[in-house]
Write a protein that holds these residues in place. Structure first.
Motif, PDB file in Angstrom:
ATOM      1  N   ILE A 138       1.230  -1.201   0.059  1.00  0.00           N
ATOM      2  CA  ILE A 138      -0.055  -0.216   0.195  1.00  0.00           C
ATOM      3  C   ILE A 138       0.609   1.343   0.265  1.00  0.00           C
ATOM      4  CG2 ILE A 138      -1.839   1.191   1.504  1.00  0.00           C
ATOM      5  CD1 ILE A 138      -2.373  -1.435   2.184  1.00  0.00           C
ATOM      6  N   VAL A 139       0.205   2.828  -0.553  1.00  0.00           N
ATOM      7  CA  VAL A 139       1.134   3.223  -0.660  1.00  0.00           C
ATOM      8  C   VAL A 139      -0.007   4.329   0.024  1.00  0.00           C
ATOM      9  CG1 VAL A 139       1.525   5.270  -1.760  1.00  0.00           C
ATOM     10  CG2 VAL A 139       2.835   2.862  -2.304  1.00  0.00           C
ATOM     11  N   LEU A 140       0.179   4.784   1.055  1.00  0.00           N
ATOM     12  CA  LEU A 140      -0.721   6.347   1.548  1.00  0.00           C
ATOM     13  C   LEU A 140      -0.546   7.687   1.020  1.00  0.00           C
ATOM     14  CD1 LEU A 140      -1.295   5.490   4.796  1.00  0.00           C
ATOM     15  CD2 LEU A 140      -2.629   5.620   3.089  1.00  0.00           C
ATOM     16  N   SER A 141      -1.215   8.826   0.656  1.00  0.00           N
ATOM     17  CA  SER A 141      -1.442   9.985   0.595  1.00  0.00           C
ATOM     18  C   SER A 141      -2.297  10.673   1.251  1.00  0.00           C
ATOM     19  CB  SER A 141      -1.359  10.903  -0.854  1.00  0.00           C
ATOM     20  OG  SER A 141      -3.236   9.773  -1.399  1.00  0.00           O
ATOM     21  N   VAL A 142      -2.516  12.674   1.632  1.00  0.00           N
ATOM     22  CA  VAL A 142      -3.419  12.652   2.222  1.00  0.00           C
ATOM     23  C   VAL A 142      -3.228  13.999   1.987  1.00  0.00           C
ATOM     24  CG1 VAL A 142      -3.941  11.880   4.634  1.00  0.00           C
ATOM     25  CG2 VAL A 142      -1.887  12.649   4.053  1.00  0.00           C
ATOM     26  N   LYS A 143      -4.191  14.527   0.938  1.00  0.00           N
ATOM     27  CA  LYS A 143      -4.020  16.067   0.015  1.00  0.00           C
ATOM     28  C   LYS A 143      -5.189  16.657   0.794  1.00  0.00           C
ATOM     29  CE  LYS A 143      -1.183  14.150  -4.081  1.00  0.00           C
ATOM     30  NZ  LYS A 143      -1.711  13.570  -5.342  1.00  0.00           N
ATOM     31  N   ALA A 144      -4.186  18.378   0.633  1.00  0.00           N
ATOM     32  CA  ALA A 144      -4.796  19.081   0.675  1.00  0.00           C
ATOM     33  C   ALA A 144      -4.634  20.222  -0.634  1.00  0.00           C
ATOM     34  CB  ALA A 144      -5.411  19.536   2.083  1.00  0.00           C
ATOM     35  N   SER A 145      -5.687  21.280  -0.703  1.00  0.00           N
ATOM     36  CA  SER A 145      -5.289  22.042  -1.425  1.00  0.00           C
ATOM     37  C   SER A 145      -4.525  23.081  -0.288  1.00  0.00           C
ATOM     38  CB  SER A 145      -6.018  23.103  -2.080  1.00  0.00           C
ATOM     39  OG  SER A 145      -6.879  23.644  -1.153  1.00  0.00           O
ATOM     40  N   ASP A 146      -4.694  23.026   1.319  1.00  0.00           N
ATOM     41  CA  ASP A 146      -3.934  24.070   2.395  1.00  0.00           C
ATOM     42  C   ASP A 146      -2.607  23.601   2.698  1.00  0.00           C
ATOM     43  OD1 ASP A 146      -3.495  24.616   4.967  1.00  0.00           O
ATOM     44  OD2 ASP A 146      -5.719  25.577   5.047  1.00  0.00           O
ATOM     45  N   VAL A 147      -1.481  23.752   2.433  1.00  0.00           N
ATOM     46  CA  VAL A 147      -0.458  23.431   3.187  1.00  0.00           C
ATOM     47  C   VAL A 147      -0.075  23.465   4.239  1.00  0.00           C
ATOM     48  CG1 VAL A 147       2.460  24.240   2.891  1.00  0.00           C
ATOM     49  CG2 VAL A 147       0.540  24.308   0.427  1.00  0.00           C
ATOM     50  N   PRO A 148      -0.193  24.104   5.269  1.00  0.00           N
ATOM     51  CA  PRO A 148      -0.781  23.942   6.530  1.00  0.00           C
ATOM     52  C   PRO A 148      -1.104  22.646   7.055  1.00  0.00           C
ATOM     53  CG  PRO A 148      -0.641  26.288   6.202  1.00  0.00           C
ATOM     54  CD  PRO A 148      -0.915  25.998   5.103  1.00  0.00           C
ATOM     55  N   LEU A 149      -2.090  22.461   6.197  1.00  0.00           N
ATOM     56  CA  LEU A 149      -2.550  21.303   6.572  1.00  0.00           C
ATOM     57  C   LEU A 149      -2.513  20.151   6.072  1.00  0.00           C
ATOM     58  CD1 LEU A 149      -5.554  20.279   7.996  1.00  0.00           C
ATOM     59  CD2 LEU A 149      -6.772  21.014   5.353  1.00  0.00           C
ATOM     60  N   PRO A 153       5.136   3.716   2.272  1.00  0.00           N
ATOM     61  CA  PRO A 153       5.307   4.848   1.940  1.00  0.00           C
ATOM     62  C   PRO A 153       4.221   5.609   1.567  1.00  0.00           C
ATOM     63  CG  PRO A 153       5.866   2.524   0.700  1.00  0.00           C
ATOM     64  CD  PRO A 153       4.572   1.793   1.602  1.00  0.00           C
ATOM     65  N   LEU A 154       4.669   6.901   1.213  1.00  0.00           N
ATOM     66  CA  LEU A 154       3.833   8.127   1.937  1.00  0.00           C
ATOM     67  C   LEU A 154       4.268   8.952   0.057  1.00  0.00           C
ATOM     68  CD1 LEU A 154       4.055   9.667   5.094  1.00  0.00           C
ATOM     69  CD2 LEU A 154       2.199   8.081   4.272  1.00  0.00           C
ATOM     70  N   HIS A 155       2.835   8.823  -0.525  1.00  0.00           N
ATOM     71  CA  HIS A 155       3.260   9.713  -1.592  1.00  0.00           C
ATOM     72  C   HIS A 155       2.658  11.076  -1.271  1.00  0.00           C
ATOM     73  CE1 HIS A 155       0.852  10.180  -5.741  1.00  0.00           C
ATOM     74  NE2 HIS A 155       0.773  11.360  -5.600  1.00  0.00           N
ATOM     75  N   LEU A 156       3.761  11.668  -2.070  1.00  0.00           N
ATOM     76  CA  LEU A 156       3.278  13.652  -1.375  1.00  0.00           C
ATOM     77  C   LEU A 156       2.114  13.976  -2.478  1.00  0.00           C
ATOM     78  CD1 LEU A 156       6.568  14.755   0.275  1.00  0.00           C
ATOM     79  CD2 LEU A 156       3.966  13.272   0.899  1.00  0.00           C
ATOM     80  N   GLY A 157       2.023  15.017  -1.729  1.00  0.00           N
ATOM     81  CA  GLY A 157       1.148  15.879  -2.817  1.00  0.00           C
ATOM     82  C   GLY A 157      -0.397  17.442  -2.303  1.00  0.00           C
ATOM     83  N   VAL A 158       0.313  18.152  -2.817  1.00  0.00           N
ATOM     84  CA  VAL A 158      -0.769  19.492  -2.946  1.00  0.00           C
ATOM     85  C   VAL A 158      -2.299  19.207  -3.910  1.00  0.00           C
ATOM     86  CG1 VAL A 158      -0.815  21.714  -2.299  1.00  0.00           C
ATOM     87  CG2 VAL A 158       0.933  20.959  -1.374  1.00  0.00           C
ATOM     88  N   THR A 159      -2.984  19.439  -3.587  1.00  0.00           N
ATOM     89  CA  THR A 159      -4.030  19.216  -4.486  1.00  0.00           C
ATOM     90  C   THR A 159      -4.392  20.162  -4.468  1.00  0.00           C
ATOM     91  OG1 THR A 159      -5.574  17.359  -4.989  1.00  0.00           O
ATOM     92  CG2 THR A 159      -6.214  18.919  -2.736  1.00  0.00           C
TER      93      THR A 159
END
Lengths: 347, 347
Positions: free
Chosen positions: A165-176, A191-197
């Motif tokens: 499994i790869v995990l992500s938690v995306k928000a358009s709010d950067v500090p969040l 493993p973590l998949h990074l992104g700002v949505t």
């Protein structure tokens, strides 16, 4: 250290280099357009590409696309276990699903069985639009709610025996975004998949992505990244590599440093630094080149440059690793600088 | 909480809003060009401007410049206590010096007396080119060496009774910059001036500055920022504001979120989001507008938008705060969306 996961030929997690992802914008079923876009992405440095699967034509196209490109292909599927299974059978190297919208327990089991049979990993995650209602009620639209929603998706998959499994938690709010990933990093070794949505476009989108992804990478969080821009996806890959470089996670390129210039500057430092950037673009060599506005601060500030030029009144300095190579009349300086630069690039 | 310091009409530190700085590139002695540049910087949102002082003409020009602009002016002086004093007497609101290159103890005392007499603050700091030799020998080119060099400059000033100090530790290496500022933030309560030096130009410079400055701001470190670009300084100010926005330290603007689009997108989301960005540029109103590629994910992901549009096959959705406002044929959608946007902007 996160768990190591294979996505086709690319490994992520477990200390492997951070992989750059992007997503096609062409309809997946339009194989030739989609392949052309993937090849352009690969040329720009994309490691893994995601395609959206809306119907059976898209799912079947994955097989044809895989025949023509060497990048691992991730199928992004919503609302349909059938399309998810068809995508994997067609050759997808990874699935991106939301277990919550795939159609209930039996459908999740069907996808899980398919993933295990094909030994294919899956990315799950939450974004601010898909937080589970009970977490939303308990924690509001918070980092905890985002991270716990993602972890709940993980639990659902684990129950069905899926552990790649790869995990992500995306928000358009950067500090969040930062808070949610930090919360996850302390609680999971997937493993973590990074992104700002929904970062949007223009400067704002580049800056948001750089702050959000870069701050985490500099803290050692993140195994694969996707910059989301409302722009040509090739730009996403370019910016992703700039972020990796800023975080010193990519070193095999020519870094061009130059000063912002000030009243002390006596030549067109801006134009020269741009010409240098153009010249070294795409060169895979760990070099640092400095274009400095003045002889007062230039050689000292750029002491670790392999080659540098500092402008002066009528006379320029060329230097290397803090040592003056030569003083040279300004009119001859650029030619000599480029001559030495070519030598370095070809050495 | 850092100490509060006044730079002319602007206060920094102590929880006041993070001030945006830039630096002129015109020769300071060329008053009319310098004034024009400062006015352009102010219009772009610059709070404090720095000018370099190379000779007496530059120092005296500060008085004339101050007569024509309302921004606080910082004099950047090296190698000369005399020019530092002349700059303050001419009206500079702050000095930027390196005590180490100002000419010995007696000259430092002379500058310190002048600062105290005029109640003017000073910025000191270190960059990778000005680390004190004994720290370099002990710690190498490290975060500690940078931060301790800066703190040694502070100690020199304090010995002379100067306590209105702003501190900086700049490197072109982002992780080094982060580590040095974090080291300082734990050991001093003087306000911190953030920047990544010699960032260069193009995407790389924007990304480096965003990661370096943004990561610190999101952690609550930094009282004033300067983005260094080898470009028009107005761009520095624009990018500085984008960083503040990404870090949620600036909210009085119209945020445009939009998705990266994917195979699911059925209209020209990229072009529309660009038109929206152009329309709302410079509007000072805390609003969020969403331009989303598809009706599947759009309204949910952009649930907190004050106004949003999501494209569909022949039909678009307009929505606000997660509620559907109307379904509308695609051909009429943009006009209606802009009508509602204007209403919001003028409300």
């Amino acid at each position: 250290m996160t768990k190591s996961i294979r996505i086709g030929k690319i490994g992520i997690g477990g200390g492997q280099p951070v992989a750059v992802q992007s997503m096609t914008t062409e309809k997946t079923g339009d194989v030739s357009k989609c392949v052309a876009q993937i090849i352009a992405l690969q040329k720009a440095g994309c490691d893994i590409v995601r395609v959206s699967v809306l119907d059976e034509e898209d799912a079947r196209a994955i097989g044809k696309i895989k025949g023509e490109v060497s990048l691992p292909v991730v199928a992004d599927v919503h609302f349909s276990a059938k399309l998810a299974v068809l995508s994997v059978e067609s050759g997808a190297d990874k699935l991106r699903i939301n277990p919550g919208n795939i159609g209930g327990e039996r459908e999740i089991a069907r996808v899980a069985d398919c993933l295990k049979a094909h030994k294919i990993p899956v990315r799950v995650g939450a974004n601010t639009g898909s937080i589970e209602r009970h977490f939303l009620e308990k924690y509001g639209r918070s980092a905890e709610a985002l991270a716990l929603s993602a972890l709940e998706n993980v639990a659902v998959l684990e129950k069905h025996g899926v552990f790649d499994i790869v995990l992500s938690v995306k928000a358009s709010d950067v500090p969040l975004t930062l808070a949610a990933y930090r919360y996850l990093a302390e609680r999971t070794d997937y493993p973590l998949h990074l992104g700002v949505t929904e970062a949007g476009g223009g400067d704002a989108a580049i800056v948001k992505s750089a702050v959000g992804i870069g701050a985490l990478l500099c803290d050692g969080i993140g195994d694969t990244i996707r910059v989301s821009l409302t722009d040509d996806p090739v730009r996403e890959v370019e910016i992703a590599h700039e972020i990796l470089r800023a975080c010193k996670l990519e070193r095999n390129y020519v870094e061009v440093v130059s000063c912002p210039t000030c009243g002390r500057c006596r030549y067109d430092c801006m134009a020269l630094s741009q010409r240098v950037r153009e010249r070294v673009r795409g060169v895979k060599k760990p070099l640092k080149v400095a274009v400095m506005g003045c002889v007062v601060n230039g050689p000292g500030e750029a002491r670790d440059a392999d080659l540098g030029i500092a402008g002066g009144e009528g006379e320029c300095l060329l230097f290397s690793r803090g040592e003056i190579l030569q003083k040279i009349p300004a009119k001859d300086a650029e030619e000599e600088f480029f001559r030495r630069l070519f030598e370095l690039l070809e050495a």
